[in-house]
Design a protein around this motif. Structure first.
Motif, short mmCIF file in Angstrom:
data_model
loop_
_atom_site.label_atom_id
_atom_site.label_comp_id
_atom_site.label_asym_id
_atom_site.label_seq_id
_atom_site.Cartn_x
_atom_site.Cartn_y
_atom_site.Cartn_z
N VAL A 79 0.95 -1.23 0.09
CA VAL A 79 -0.10 0.12 0.06
C VAL A 79 0.87 1.39 0.06
CG1 VAL A 79 -1.89 1.36 1.21
CG2 VAL A 79 -1.88 -1.24 1.17
N GLU A 80 0.63 2.18 -0.83
CA GLU A 80 1.44 3.24 -0.99
C GLU A 80 1.12 4.35 0.11
OE1 GLU A 80 1.32 4.76 -5.06
OE2 GLU A 80 1.64 3.07 -5.94
N GLU A 81 2.10 5.14 0.60
CA GLU A 81 1.70 5.96 1.61
C GLU A 81 0.65 6.93 1.35
OE1 GLU A 81 5.22 7.85 3.70
OE2 GLU A 81 6.18 5.81 3.99
N GLU A 82 0.61 7.25 0.08
CA GLU A 82 -0.50 8.36 -0.37
C GLU A 82 -1.91 7.98 -0.09
OE1 GLU A 82 -1.35 8.81 -4.55
OE2 GLU A 82 0.63 7.94 -4.65
N TYR A 83 -1.91 6.52 0.31
CA TYR A 83 -3.17 5.96 0.47
C TYR A 83 -3.37 5.57 1.83
CZ TYR A 83 -4.15 5.44 -4.50
OH TYR A 83 -4.35 5.86 -5.93
N VAL A 84 -2.45 5.95 2.79
CA VAL A 84 -2.49 5.60 4.28
C VAL A 84 -2.41 7.06 4.78
CG1 VAL A 84 -1.54 4.56 6.38
CG2 VAL A 84 -1.18 3.61 3.94
N LEU A 85 -3.84 7.71 5.25
CA LEU A 85 -3.83 8.88 5.89
C LEU A 85 -3.18 9.35 7.22
CD1 LEU A 85 -7.86 9.20 5.82
CD2 LEU A 85 -6.20 10.12 4.11
N THR A 86 -2.62 8.16 7.84
CA THR A 86 -2.17 8.38 9.11
C THR A 86 -0.40 8.47 9.00
OG1 THR A 86 -1.93 5.88 9.48
CG2 THR A 86 -3.63 7.26 10.36
N THR A 87 0.11 8.60 7.71
CA THR A 87 1.54 8.63 7.44
C THR A 87 1.83 10.26 7.69
OG1 THR A 87 1.20 8.78 5.03
CG2 THR A 87 1.81 6.57 6.18
N CYS A 88 1.04 11.06 7.39
CA CYS A 88 1.36 12.78 7.43
C CYS A 88 0.41 13.46 8.11
CB CYS A 88 1.56 13.09 5.88
SG CYS A 88 2.13 14.53 5.66
N PRO A 89 0.42 14.26 9.06
CA PRO A 89 -0.63 15.19 9.33
C PRO A 89 -1.28 15.87 8.42
CG PRO A 89 1.49 15.47 10.96
CD PRO A 89 1.88 14.46 9.64
N SER A 90 -0.42 16.35 7.28
CA SER A 90 -1.30 17.25 6.28
C SER A 90 -2.18 16.41 5.41
CB SER A 90 -0.31 17.72 5.46
OG SER A 90 0.47 16.99 4.74
N ARG A 91 -1.84 15.06 5.36
CA ARG A 91 -2.69 14.09 4.36
C ARG A 91 -3.95 13.88 5.23
NH1 ARG A 91 0.95 10.49 3.38
NH2 ARG A 91 1.30 11.34 1.27
N PHE A 92 -3.92 13.67 6.46
CA PHE A 92 -5.07 13.43 7.32
C PHE A 92 -6.00 14.58 7.44
CE2 PHE A 92 -7.46 13.28 11.58
CZ PHE A 92 -7.86 12.11 11.43
N LEU A 93 -5.28 15.88 7.80
CA LEU A 93 -6.18 17.25 7.93
C LEU A 93 -6.93 17.47 6.69
CD1 LEU A 93 -3.74 18.99 10.30
CD2 LEU A 93 -5.95 17.73 10.91
N ASN A 94 -6.38 17.29 5.48
CA ASN A 94 -6.69 17.48 4.34
C ASN A 94 -8.08 16.54 3.73
OD1 ASN A 94 -5.74 20.03 3.02
ND2 ASN A 94 -3.71 18.81 3.69
N PHE A 95 -7.82 15.38 4.45
CA PHE A 95 -8.92 14.37 4.31
C PHE A 95 -10.10 14.97 4.81
CE2 PHE A 95 -11.11 10.59 5.57
CZ PHE A 95 -11.51 10.12 4.36
N LEU A 96 -10.05 15.60 6.03
CA LEU A 96 -11.21 15.76 6.91
C LEU A 96 -11.79 17.10 6.21
CD1 LEU A 96 -9.65 16.12 10.67
CD2 LEU A 96 -11.08 14.05 9.10
N LEU A 97 -10.94 17.95 5.36
CA LEU A 97 -11.38 19.02 4.65
C LEU A 97 -12.25 18.38 3.51
CD1 LEU A 97 -8.41 21.70 4.40
CD2 LEU A 97 -10.26 21.63 5.87
N LEU A 98 -11.63 17.53 2.79
CA LEU A 98 -12.49 16.53 1.87
C LEU A 98 -13.80 16.25 2.11
CD1 LEU A 98 -12.30 15.69 -1.27
CD2 LEU A 98 -11.17 13.69 -0.04
N ARG A 99 -13.84 15.77 3.36
CA ARG A 99 -15.19 15.30 4.06
C ARG A 99 -16.23 16.18 4.36
NH1 ARG A 99 -17.46 11.14 4.00
NH2 ARG A 99 -18.11 11.60 6.10
N GLY A 100 -15.50 17.76 4.36
CA GLY A 100 -16.49 18.71 4.62
C GLY A 100 -16.32 19.43 6.04
N LYS A 101 -15.33 18.93 6.47
CA LYS A 101 -15.10 19.50 7.93
C LYS A 101 -14.43 20.79 7.91
CE LYS A 101 -16.60 15.78 9.54
NZ LYS A 101 -15.93 14.63 10.50
N GLU A 102 -14.69 21.62 8.83
CA GLU A 102 -14.04 22.81 8.72
C GLU A 102 -12.43 22.95 9.24
OE1 GLU A 102 -15.89 25.65 11.48
OE2 GLU A 102 -17.94 25.58 10.54
N LYS A 103 -11.66 23.70 8.77
CA LYS A 103 -10.32 24.06 9.01
C LYS A 103 -10.19 24.20 10.43
CE LYS A 103 -6.01 25.50 7.18
NZ LYS A 103 -5.36 26.52 5.97
#
Length: 248
Positions: A216-240
């Motif tokens: 599994v490539e790291e770009e598909y694992v949200l927990t490998t990077c804070p920005s990846r995880f936090l931007n996923f929350l934005l994609l989900r419609g959460k407020e910054k």
């Protein structure tokens, strides 16, 4: 694979866990985590707190022991309609919502029923990730659910406790298939310790090994990077989350 977020942890508020959020945060710091999701059991689980507990998470500091705190819940899947055991008014107070099957709340049924419930809960838009799907008591149509999860930007958890054999016996086989198929389909994965004691925080070795097994490539694992995880929350419609500005 360097994991810097634990997306599934419990405090003593869950009723069958044994540490405070302060103790969990300190353990997270000592294990070099950047973010910690605190996800106590929602009210339908025996011993769990009242829904006010989750609504009031806004009082939690955004950093404890220099670890960013993600305010969350492990909600219970209630029925085939895909409802969870928190009112919609709670959503605004939560950054991260796990939805899981638990035997005391949703008695195991048929593969068709489990599949229907999971697809409906994905489509509800209220949950960010499906928790410990490997439980053999809840078989489901893996391809149908994972394809739906990808389409609706709902993540799939790789739960370390499920792989230890200490609970949800037999999950390792199904988790292997879920990660294999999820990799082919292109879902986003998270890694959760499911810690019920502070020393278990960030215990993710088995989850990491399973992800590596299937390349599994790291770009598909949200927990490998804070920005990846936090931007996923934005994609989900959460407020910054302004307090995490430097982590985006």
């Amino acid at each position: 694979m360097d994991i810097v977020i634990d997306t599934h942890t419990h405090t003593l508020a869950s009723g069958h866990a044994y540490s405070t959020i302060i103790e969990n945060a300190l353990a997270a710091k000592n294990k070099n985590l950047k973010l910690l999701c605190t996800t106590d059991h929602a009210p339908s689980m025996p011993g769990a707190p009242h829904y006010w507990f989750f609504n009031n998470q806004r009082i939690l500091p955004r950093f404890l022991h220099d670890v960013g705190i993600i305010r969350g819940v492990e909600a219970n899947i209630l029925n085939l309609e895909g409802e969870i055991d928190l009112p919609p008014s709670s959503d605004q107070h939560l950054d991260w919502v796990i939805a899981s099957f638990h035997e005391p709340v949703f008695p195991p049924s048929t593969e068709a029923d489990h599949t229907t419930a999971l697809i409906n809960i994905i489509k509800s838009g209220r949950v960010d990730v499906l928790g410990h799907l490997g439980n053999p008591n809840y078989p489901f149509d893996i391809d149908a659910v994972l394809t739906c999860a990808k389409a609706y930007n709902v993540a799939i958890e790789v739960n370390n406790t499920s792989l230890t054999g200490k609970s949800r016996h037999g999950s390792d086989v199904r988790c292997n298939t879920i990660v294999e198929r999820g990799t082919a389909i292109g879902v986003q994965f998270t890694t959760g310790s499911d810690a019920h004691f502070c020393e278990e925080i960030a215990t993710l070795d088995l989850a990491i090994a399973l992800l590596k097994k299937h390349d599994v490539e790291e770009e598909y694992v949200l927990t490998t990077c804070p920005s990846r995880f936090l931007n996923f929350l934005l994609l989900r419609g959460k407020e910054k989350i302004d307090a995490f500005e430097a982590l985006y």
